[in-house]
Write a protein that holds these residues in place. Structure first.
Motif, PDB file in Angstrom:
ATOM      1  N   GLU A  45      35.328  -6.381 -44.190  1.00  0.00           N
ATOM      2  CA  GLU A  45      33.845  -7.404 -44.571  1.00  0.00           C
ATOM      3  C   GLU A  45      34.137  -8.084 -43.124  1.00  0.00           C
ATOM      4  N   MET A  46      35.015  -8.903 -42.509  1.00  0.00           N
ATOM      5  CA  MET A  46      34.347  -9.093 -41.170  1.00  0.00           C
ATOM      6  C   MET A  46      33.761  -8.190 -40.122  1.00  0.00           C
ATOM      7  N   THR A  47      33.967  -7.125 -39.903  1.00  0.00           N
ATOM      8  CA  THR A  47      32.750  -6.389 -39.256  1.00  0.00           C
ATOM      9  C   THR A  47      31.625  -6.160 -39.626  1.00  0.00           C
ATOM     10  N   ALA A  48      31.336  -6.490 -40.791  1.00  0.00           N
ATOM     11  CA  ALA A  48      30.186  -6.442 -41.628  1.00  0.00           C
ATOM     12  C   ALA A  48      29.189  -8.367 -41.537  1.00  0.00           C
ATOM     13  N   LEU A  49      30.274  -8.612 -41.272  1.00  0.00           N
ATOM     14  CA  LEU A  49      29.466  -9.692 -41.275  1.00  0.00           C
ATOM     15  C   LEU A  49      28.929  -9.875 -40.264  1.00  0.00           C
ATOM     16  N   LEU A  50      29.957 -10.119 -38.465  1.00  0.00           N
ATOM     17  CA  LEU A  50      29.438 -10.189 -37.132  1.00  0.00           C
ATOM     18  C   LEU A  50      28.573  -9.306 -37.125  1.00  0.00           C
ATOM     19  N   ALA A  51      28.209  -7.866 -37.546  1.00  0.00           N
ATOM     20  CA  ALA A  51      27.262  -6.812 -37.250  1.00  0.00           C
ATOM     21  C   ALA A  51      26.210  -7.589 -37.780  1.00  0.00           C
ATOM     22  N   ALA A  52      25.801  -8.459 -38.826  1.00  0.00           N
ATOM     23  CA  ALA A  52      24.251  -9.250 -39.149  1.00  0.00           C
ATOM     24  C   ALA A  52      24.287  -9.987 -38.413  1.00  0.00           C
ATOM     25  N   LEU A 165      37.546  -1.362 -24.151  1.00  0.00           N
ATOM     26  CA  LEU A 165      36.780  -2.268 -25.012  1.00  0.00           C
ATOM     27  C   LEU A 165      35.222  -2.381 -24.555  1.00  0.00           C
ATOM     28  N   LEU A 166      34.494  -2.469 -24.790  1.00  0.00           N
ATOM     29  CA  LEU A 166      32.573  -2.881 -25.107  1.00  0.00           C
ATOM     30  C   LEU A 166      32.295  -3.528 -26.040  1.00  0.00           C
ATOM     31  N   GLY A 167      32.238  -4.487 -25.598  1.00  0.00           N
ATOM     32  CA  GLY A 167      31.639  -5.763 -26.956  1.00  0.00           C
ATOM     33  C   GLY A 167      30.593  -6.496 -26.723  1.00  0.00           C
ATOM     34  N   THR A 168      30.307  -6.815 -27.451  1.00  0.00           N
ATOM     35  CA  THR A 168      29.121  -8.395 -27.816  1.00  0.00           C
ATOM     36  C   THR A 168      29.841  -9.719 -28.639  1.00  0.00           C
ATOM     37  N   PHE A 169      28.941 -10.389 -27.908  1.00  0.00           N
ATOM     38  CA  PHE A 169      30.288 -11.951 -28.706  1.00  0.00           C
ATOM     39  C   PHE A 169      28.730 -11.790 -30.050  1.00  0.00           C
ATOM     40  N   LYS A 170      29.360 -12.131 -30.820  1.00  0.00           N
ATOM     41  CA  LYS A 170      28.205 -12.801 -32.239  1.00  0.00           C
ATOM     42  C   LYS A 170      27.430 -13.521 -32.517  1.00  0.00           C
ATOM     43  N   GLY A 171      26.785 -13.946 -32.524  1.00  0.00           N
ATOM     44  CA  GLY A 171      26.210 -15.438 -33.711  1.00  0.00           C
ATOM     45  C   GLY A 171      25.338 -16.362 -32.563  1.00  0.00           C
ATOM     46  N   ASP A 172      24.704 -17.012 -33.201  1.00  0.00           N
ATOM     47  CA  ASP A 172      23.725 -18.513 -32.378  1.00  0.00           C
ATOM     48  C   ASP A 172      24.157 -18.995 -33.122  1.00  0.00           C
ATOM     49  N   PRO A 173      24.913 -20.422 -33.082  1.00  0.00           N
ATOM     50  CA  PRO A 173      26.263 -20.402 -31.366  1.00  0.00           C
ATOM     51  C   PRO A 173      26.893 -19.374 -32.365  1.00  0.00           C
ATOM     52  N   VAL A 174      28.716 -18.740 -31.431  1.00  0.00           N
ATOM     53  CA  VAL A 174      29.260 -17.981 -31.503  1.00  0.00           C
ATOM     54  C   VAL A 174      29.986 -17.602 -32.861  1.00  0.00           C
ATOM     55  N   LEU A 175      29.983 -16.773 -33.304  1.00  0.00           N
ATOM     56  CA  LEU A 175      30.660 -16.900 -34.721  1.00  0.00           C
ATOM     57  C   LEU A 175      32.295 -15.746 -34.365  1.00  0.00           C
ATOM     58  N   GLY A 176      31.923 -14.157 -33.124  1.00  0.00           N
ATOM     59  CA  GLY A 176      33.016 -13.686 -33.475  1.00  0.00           C
ATOM     60  C   GLY A 176      32.872 -12.868 -32.516  1.00  0.00           C
ATOM     61  N   ILE A 177      33.392 -11.523 -32.139  1.00  0.00           N
ATOM     62  CA  ILE A 177      33.562 -10.509 -31.262  1.00  0.00           C
ATOM     63  C   ILE A 177      33.777  -9.503 -31.572  1.00  0.00           C
ATOM     64  N   LEU A 178      32.602  -8.337 -31.486  1.00  0.00           N
ATOM     65  CA  LEU A 178      32.524  -6.862 -31.599  1.00  0.00           C
ATOM     66  C   LEU A 178      33.445  -6.352 -30.599  1.00  0.00           C
ATOM     67  N   GLY A 179      33.635  -5.109 -30.880  1.00  0.00           N
ATOM     68  CA  GLY A 179      33.972  -4.214 -29.551  1.00  0.00           C
ATOM     69  C   GLY A 179      34.327  -2.600 -30.449  1.00  0.00           C
ATOM     70  N   GLU A 180      34.586  -2.148 -28.656  1.00  0.00           N
ATOM     71  CA  GLU A 180      34.596  -0.449 -29.197  1.00  0.00           C
ATOM     72  C   GLU A 180      35.118   0.193 -28.039  1.00  0.00           C
ATOM     73  N   ASP A 181      35.994   1.111 -28.059  1.00  0.00           N
ATOM     74  CA  ASP A 181      35.914   2.059 -27.693  1.00  0.00           C
ATOM     75  C   ASP A 181      35.625   3.550 -27.919  1.00  0.00           C
ATOM     76  N   LEU A 199      37.775  -3.426 -32.437  1.00  0.00           N
ATOM     77  CA  LEU A 199      38.188  -4.881 -32.022  1.00  0.00           C
ATOM     78  C   LEU A 199      36.934  -5.423 -33.102  1.00  0.00           C
ATOM     79  N   SER A 200      37.174  -6.753 -34.293  1.00  0.00           N
ATOM     80  CA  SER A 200      36.895  -7.338 -35.099  1.00  0.00           C
ATOM     81  C   SER A 200      37.292  -8.683 -34.822  1.00  0.00           C
ATOM     82  N   ALA A 201      36.683  -9.292 -34.381  1.00  0.00           N
ATOM     83  CA  ALA A 201      37.437 -10.783 -34.461  1.00  0.00           C
ATOM     84  C   ALA A 201      36.910 -11.991 -34.644  1.00  0.00           C
ATOM     85  N   LEU A 202      36.779 -12.863 -35.133  1.00  0.00           N
ATOM     86  CA  LEU A 202      35.920 -14.339 -35.547  1.00  0.00           C
ATOM     87  C   LEU A 202      36.509 -15.410 -34.484  1.00  0.00           C
ATOM     88  N   GLY A 203      35.617 -16.420 -34.695  1.00  0.00           N
ATOM     89  CA  GLY A 203      36.940 -17.776 -34.189  1.00  0.00           C
ATOM     90  C   GLY A 203      37.359 -18.464 -34.516  1.00  0.00           C
TER      91      GLY A 203
END
Length: 204
Positions: A45-52, A165-181, A199-203
């Motif tokens: 659920e967290m990952t889907a929220l950030l991926a969107a 992990l290569l990751g991205t700060f997601k959202g404007d403003p930033v809501l969280g981060i996603l990372g992958e290896d 890695l999936s994490a919310l602020g």
């Protein structure tokens, strides 16, 4: 297995996915998953929220929404999937990540792991994963690189993990981060296996 609780994401998920124009909200902190399967639901659920969320690096003026000073903390899940037979070994832990935008650094740790081994047996895993020496804004304003390594002990096995992990700060403003290896160094009882780490994490 120790009894533990985790904060549900149902309210946050429904609020965050109600529409593309809805403002990002500050989520509650997460606590360790009760077991692998319930924790994986929260992770998905967290990952889907950030991926969107929009990748702000590709939306002019490119750095809008990304902090340029101060600190931020993110909490969520560290997922390791190791290609064992007859079933994939899957480990999920509580992750906390801290970004320092003044210095352009990022670090964190993951602990309280639960998992399912190659036989389908579920157990708590002691040990943890350290995430150190990371950098923010490596190739674009809202990306990061975050090295990690650790050792986990459960189901009568010792699992070692390392990589970046290569990751991205997601959202404007930033809501969280996603990372992958997609090519971590993983081993079980010193025997190497292929796998993937996310890695999936919310602020906070």
């Amino acid at each position: 297995m120790m009894v533990r609780t985790f904060a549900t994401l149902a309210l946050l998920f429904s609020a965050g996915c109600g529409g593309g124009s809805a403002p990002d909200s500050t989520p509650p902190g997460q606590t360790p998953p009760t077991d692998y399967f319930s924790g994986k639901i929260a992770y998905d659920e967290m990952t889907a929220l950030l991926a969107a969320r929009f990748n702000t690096a590709f939306v002019p003026p490119f750095v809008e929404g990304m902090p340029t000073a101060g600190n931020a903390s993110y909490q969520g899940y560290f997922l390791a999937e190791i290609q064992t037979d007859p079933q994939t070994t899957r480990l999920l832990g509580l992750a906390t990540v801290n970004a320092n935008f003044d210095s352009g650094t990022i670090s964190g740790a993951a602990s309280d792991f639960v998992g399912v081994d190659r036989t389908g047996a579920m157990d708590d895993y002691s040990g943890g994963v350290s995430m150190t020496g990371g950098s923010v804004g490596v190739n674009r304003p809202n990306d990061f690189l975050l090295p990690y390594s650790g050792s986990l002990n459960g189901n009568g096995e010792i699992v070692s993990l390392s990589g970046t992990l290569l990751g991205t700060f997601k959202g404007d403003p930033v809501l969280g981060i996603l990372g992958e290896d997609s090519a971590p160094t993983t081993a079980i009882d010193s025997n190497p296996f292929t796998g993937q780490v996310n890695l999936s994490a919310l602020g906070l």
